[in-house]
Design an enzyme around this catalytic site. Structure first.
Site: not given
Ligand code: ADP
Length: 159
Positions: A17, A90, A128
């Site tokens: 993130h 990703r 996450s």
């Molecule tokens: P959600 O439940 O809305 O998917 P997340 O907190 O899991 O919430 O993810 C929020 C955003 O961050 C999403 O767009 C996700 O693709 C992006 N994201 C999460 N981990 C990564 C990563 N390792 N690299 C790039 N983007 C990421």
């Protein structure tokens, strides 16, 4: 003023993130990183905890705002005056999911655009979900989360 809303669960925030935020900064005047409350989802950490971690991670960054919201992301974006959503990609399954949501949001959000950044190769394995599994198994997540969160986990939780 270009305002982007970066919505997510942030359960917890990871280095993946952070990388997306860091790279999006030159594109926007302000980035609102907001924790959405979704009744269908089971979270490991409370809303308060997730928000507090985000606030600490971004406390010295005036360009960043941390908020929480309920309901449709498009409605929250409208309330904020944000014309852009920020999301990270990703892999192909992220793309398949995000494509539909972004098309829908563009229609119901009356032109709301989603800006996607492709994750750096060294970040694309971080999620996450995986971090939560490691925490539940009392493993070391220092390679995946900001240092303050790792320290908190060591002190307050179970690492
Ligand atoms: P959600 O439940 O809305 O998917 P997340 O907190 O899991 O919430 O993810 C929020 C955003 O961050 C999403 O767009 C996700 O693709 C992006 N994201 C999460 N981990 C990564 C990563 N390792 N690299 C790039 N983007 C990421």
């Amino acid at each position: 003023m270009k305002i982007a809303l970066f919505p997510g669960s942030f359960d917890p925030i990871t280095l993946g993130h952070l990388d997306i935020v860091r790279r999006a900064k030159p594109l926007f005047d302000e980035i609102v990183i907001a924790v959405g409350e979704n009744e269908q989802k089971k979270y490991l950490f409370s809303m308060e905890q997730r928000v507090e971690w985000l606030q600490r991670v971004f406390e010295d960054e005036p360009q960043m705002k941390v908020m929480q919201y309920k309901g449709l992301t498009v409605n929250f974006a409208k309330d904020l005056g944000a014309n852009y959503l920020l999301r990270g990609l990703r892999n192909a399954s992220d793309f398949d999911y995000e494509k539909t949501i972004s098309q829908l949001n563009n229609i119901i959000g009356e032109g709301l655009e989603t800006v996607f950044l492709i994750s750096h190769p060294e970040m694309s394995h971080i999620s996450s979900t995986i971090v939560r599994e490691i925490i539940k198994g009392k493993g070391d997540v220092s390679a995946f989360v900001p240092e303050i969160i790792h320290n908190d986990l060591k002190n307050k939780f179970y690492l």
